[in-house]
Write a protein that holds these residues in place. Sequence first.
Motif, PDB file in Angstrom:
ATOM      1  N   MET A  95       0.094   0.881  45.781  1.00  0.00           N
ATOM      2  CA  MET A  95       0.700   0.855  47.191  1.00  0.00           C
ATOM      3  C   MET A  95       2.040   0.706  47.114  1.00  0.00           C
ATOM      4  N   HIS A  96       2.814   0.586  46.373  1.00  0.00           N
ATOM      5  CA  HIS A  96       4.523   0.320  46.436  1.00  0.00           C
ATOM      6  C   HIS A  96       4.898   2.119  46.987  1.00  0.00           C
ATOM      7  N   ARG A  97       6.137   1.635  47.651  1.00  0.00           N
ATOM      8  CA  ARG A  97       6.740   3.041  48.414  1.00  0.00           C
ATOM      9  C   ARG A  97       8.577   2.577  48.792  1.00  0.00           C
ATOM     10  N   VAL A  98       8.987   3.943  47.831  1.00  0.00           N
ATOM     11  CA  VAL A  98      11.007   2.981  48.489  1.00  0.00           C
ATOM     12  C   VAL A  98      10.859   4.491  49.079  1.00  0.00           C
ATOM     13  N   TRP A  99      11.275   4.534  50.394  1.00  0.00           N
ATOM     14  CA  TRP A  99      11.609   5.574  51.097  1.00  0.00           C
ATOM     15  C   TRP A  99      10.401   6.236  51.649  1.00  0.00           C
ATOM     16  N   GLY A 100       9.194   6.219  50.836  1.00  0.00           N
ATOM     17  CA  GLY A 100       8.122   6.844  51.269  1.00  0.00           C
ATOM     18  C   GLY A 100       7.560   7.299  49.802  1.00  0.00           C
ATOM     19  N   ASP A 101       8.098   7.503  48.135  1.00  0.00           N
ATOM     20  CA  ASP A 101       7.778   8.027  47.277  1.00  0.00           C
ATOM     21  C   ASP A 101       7.479   6.528  46.839  1.00  0.00           C
ATOM     22  N   PRO A 102       5.766   7.079  45.694  1.00  0.00           N
ATOM     23  CA  PRO A 102       5.761   6.135  44.740  1.00  0.00           C
ATOM     24  C   PRO A 102       7.201   5.901  43.066  1.00  0.00           C
ATOM     25  N   ILE A 103       6.924   4.154  43.232  1.00  0.00           N
ATOM     26  CA  ILE A 103       7.501   3.765  41.842  1.00  0.00           C
ATOM     27  C   ILE A 103       7.674   4.668  40.961  1.00  0.00           C
ATOM     28  N   ALA A 127      17.498  -0.260  54.767  1.00  0.00           N
ATOM     29  CA  ALA A 127      16.001  -0.869  54.100  1.00  0.00           C
ATOM     30  C   ALA A 127      14.771  -0.265  54.169  1.00  0.00           C
ATOM     31  N   PHE A 128      13.854   0.576  53.130  1.00  0.00           N
ATOM     32  CA  PHE A 128      12.518   1.242  53.500  1.00  0.00           C
ATOM     33  C   PHE A 128      11.439   1.016  52.426  1.00  0.00           C
ATOM     34  N   PHE A 129      10.748  -0.069  52.531  1.00  0.00           N
ATOM     35  CA  PHE A 129       9.683   0.482  50.865  1.00  0.00           C
ATOM     36  C   PHE A 129       8.608  -0.697  51.430  1.00  0.00           C
ATOM     37  N   GLN A 130       7.481  -0.432  50.679  1.00  0.00           N
ATOM     38  CA  GLN A 130       6.311  -1.210  50.767  1.00  0.00           C
ATOM     39  C   GLN A 130       5.740  -2.018  49.403  1.00  0.00           C
ATOM     40  N   THR A 131       4.903  -3.075  49.438  1.00  0.00           N
ATOM     41  CA  THR A 131       4.385  -3.174  48.256  1.00  0.00           C
ATOM     42  C   THR A 131       2.996  -3.356  47.535  1.00  0.00           C
ATOM     43  N   THR A 132       2.585  -3.620  47.301  1.00  0.00           N
ATOM     44  CA  THR A 132       1.004  -3.645  46.796  1.00  0.00           C
ATOM     45  C   THR A 132       0.954  -4.927  46.962  1.00  0.00           C
ATOM     46  N   PRO A 133      -0.632  -5.138  47.191  1.00  0.00           N
ATOM     47  CA  PRO A 133      -1.495  -6.799  47.092  1.00  0.00           C
ATOM     48  C   PRO A 133      -0.635  -7.160  45.573  1.00  0.00           C
ATOM     49  N   GLY A 134      -0.481  -8.160  45.581  1.00  0.00           N
ATOM     50  CA  GLY A 134      -0.258  -9.196  44.296  1.00  0.00           C
ATOM     51  C   GLY A 134       1.466  -8.690  43.603  1.00  0.00           C
ATOM     52  N   SER A 135       1.926  -8.353  44.599  1.00  0.00           N
ATOM     53  CA  SER A 135       3.151  -7.808  44.076  1.00  0.00           C
ATOM     54  C   SER A 135       4.219  -9.176  43.518  1.00  0.00           C
ATOM     55  N   HIS A 136       5.291  -9.056  42.697  1.00  0.00           N
ATOM     56  CA  HIS A 136       6.032  -9.815  42.609  1.00  0.00           C
ATOM     57  C   HIS A 136       7.128  -9.400  42.163  1.00  0.00           C
ATOM     58  N   ASP A 178      20.316   6.562  28.291  1.00  0.00           N
ATOM     59  CA  ASP A 178      19.438   7.464  28.796  1.00  0.00           C
ATOM     60  C   ASP A 178      18.071   7.468  29.960  1.00  0.00           C
ATOM     61  N   ALA A 179      19.315   7.057  31.277  1.00  0.00           N
ATOM     62  CA  ALA A 179      18.227   5.992  32.701  1.00  0.00           C
ATOM     63  C   ALA A 179      18.549   7.585  33.445  1.00  0.00           C
ATOM     64  N   HIS A 180      17.342   8.071  34.128  1.00  0.00           N
ATOM     65  CA  HIS A 180      16.788   8.934  34.853  1.00  0.00           C
ATOM     66  C   HIS A 180      17.375   8.541  36.062  1.00  0.00           C
ATOM     67  N   LEU A 181      18.208   9.100  37.206  1.00  0.00           N
ATOM     68  CA  LEU A 181      18.699   8.677  38.085  1.00  0.00           C
ATOM     69  C   LEU A 181      18.029   9.842  39.197  1.00  0.00           C
ATOM     70  N   GLY A 182      17.298   9.257  39.856  1.00  0.00           N
ATOM     71  CA  GLY A 182      16.759   9.680  41.414  1.00  0.00           C
ATOM     72  C   GLY A 182      17.930   9.976  42.225  1.00  0.00           C
ATOM     73  N   LEU A 183      17.339  10.831  43.018  1.00  0.00           N
ATOM     74  CA  LEU A 183      18.993  10.875  44.263  1.00  0.00           C
ATOM     75  C   LEU A 183      18.558  10.855  45.448  1.00  0.00           C
ATOM     76  N   ALA A 184      19.636   9.897  46.012  1.00  0.00           N
ATOM     77  CA  ALA A 184      19.907   8.400  47.079  1.00  0.00           C
ATOM     78  C   ALA A 184      18.712   9.269  47.996  1.00  0.00           C
ATOM     79  N   PRO A 185      17.510   8.780  48.427  1.00  0.00           N
ATOM     80  CA  PRO A 185      16.520   9.405  50.044  1.00  0.00           C
ATOM     81  C   PRO A 185      18.183   9.977  50.751  1.00  0.00           C
ATOM     82  N   SER A 186      17.449  11.481  51.566  1.00  0.00           N
ATOM     83  CA  SER A 186      17.919  11.385  52.949  1.00  0.00           C
ATOM     84  C   SER A 186      17.221  10.260  54.219  1.00  0.00           C
ATOM     85  N   PRO A 187      18.080   9.799  55.044  1.00  0.00           N
ATOM     86  CA  PRO A 187      17.607   8.877  55.881  1.00  0.00           C
ATOM     87  C   PRO A 187      16.446   9.273  57.007  1.00  0.00           C
TER      88      PRO A 187
END
Length: 327
Positions: A92-100, A115-124, A203-212
């Motif tokens: 259920m993790h989402r960062v700006w609506g997208d799965p991680i 900030a706009f995110f959601q966590t999954t039950p049992g997260s740390h 070799d880090a893959h950077l995603g574009l910052a989300p549009s608010p």
Amino acid sequence: MRPLHLAESQPELITGRRFKSALELTGFWRSLGFDLNCVQMTPGELEGSVLVERASCLTLVSIKCNQSLLVQGQRNPRFVAFCLENTAQTEMHRVWGDPIPPNSLHGFCTGLTEAFFQTTPGSHLSIGLIPIERIKSLVELDPSGSFMEAFETSNTAVLPAADFQRIRALLQITQPKPNQTGNQLTLDLLEAQLLESFSDQHDAHLGLAPSPHRHALIRELVRFAFENSTSSLTLNQVCRSIFTSSTTITVSCREVFGVGPMNLLKWVRLQQVQYVLQSRVRMESMGYTSIQDVAVHYGFRSRNHFARDYRQLFGEAPKKTLLRAAA
């Protein structure tokens, strides 16, 4: 609650607390200067814990919770946050609506104020907070400019597994051993690892910052829910207030959260009731002496419907919450 001065030079300090409601976690974030609202998104009794280590220019935060949490609001502009999930519980993790994706680091975009995110039950979650001025000072060590460019244009980085594990280890809170330099050494190592991981050669893959603007309607709904938590409104009233159609808000809310907008608003009101019932002092400060008084204040007119909905969301009757507060 008085804001903590995170960047002050002070002895290493590790503090912890447990929380039984999403609004208690809201209070914790505001003590750190983050104006965030937290909402419990899965039913059942909530059990969570927060551990904080503060020293010099690094603050480490560890958050564990057995329920899914939605977090939305204003960041603290004085700090850059580096956040990762320690477990494999990310459904259920989402960062700006997208799965991680696996091995990903989040929250560091200096161009975002929210900030706009959601966590999954049992997260740390493990979070490192570094003053933004300290991050900017590292530019001198990166002649290519890729380091700051990454923070200005991205909010998520998918790292090589080895890099992710090194950063993850540095974000853990551990009791310092005698004669150990502790937090300052951790900060130096973390900065060095970030410079390496975000360099052009890595070799880090950077995603574009989300549009608010993409999730502006959903963020407006969450804000509206908290600002109007004492009213039981119809869907048409909500739509008129945030200038949208019932179809648009329902589809958007279900797409992001898996529930409809009216459920989300009801959960926010129920959590306001729970927060008050958890403290006799809060009840007395509002001038109330009974559960029904508090329920009516937050727009619940039917005693039976309120008790049913409360038990479904929190896994216990409101009376049990109140009795625990009195113990």
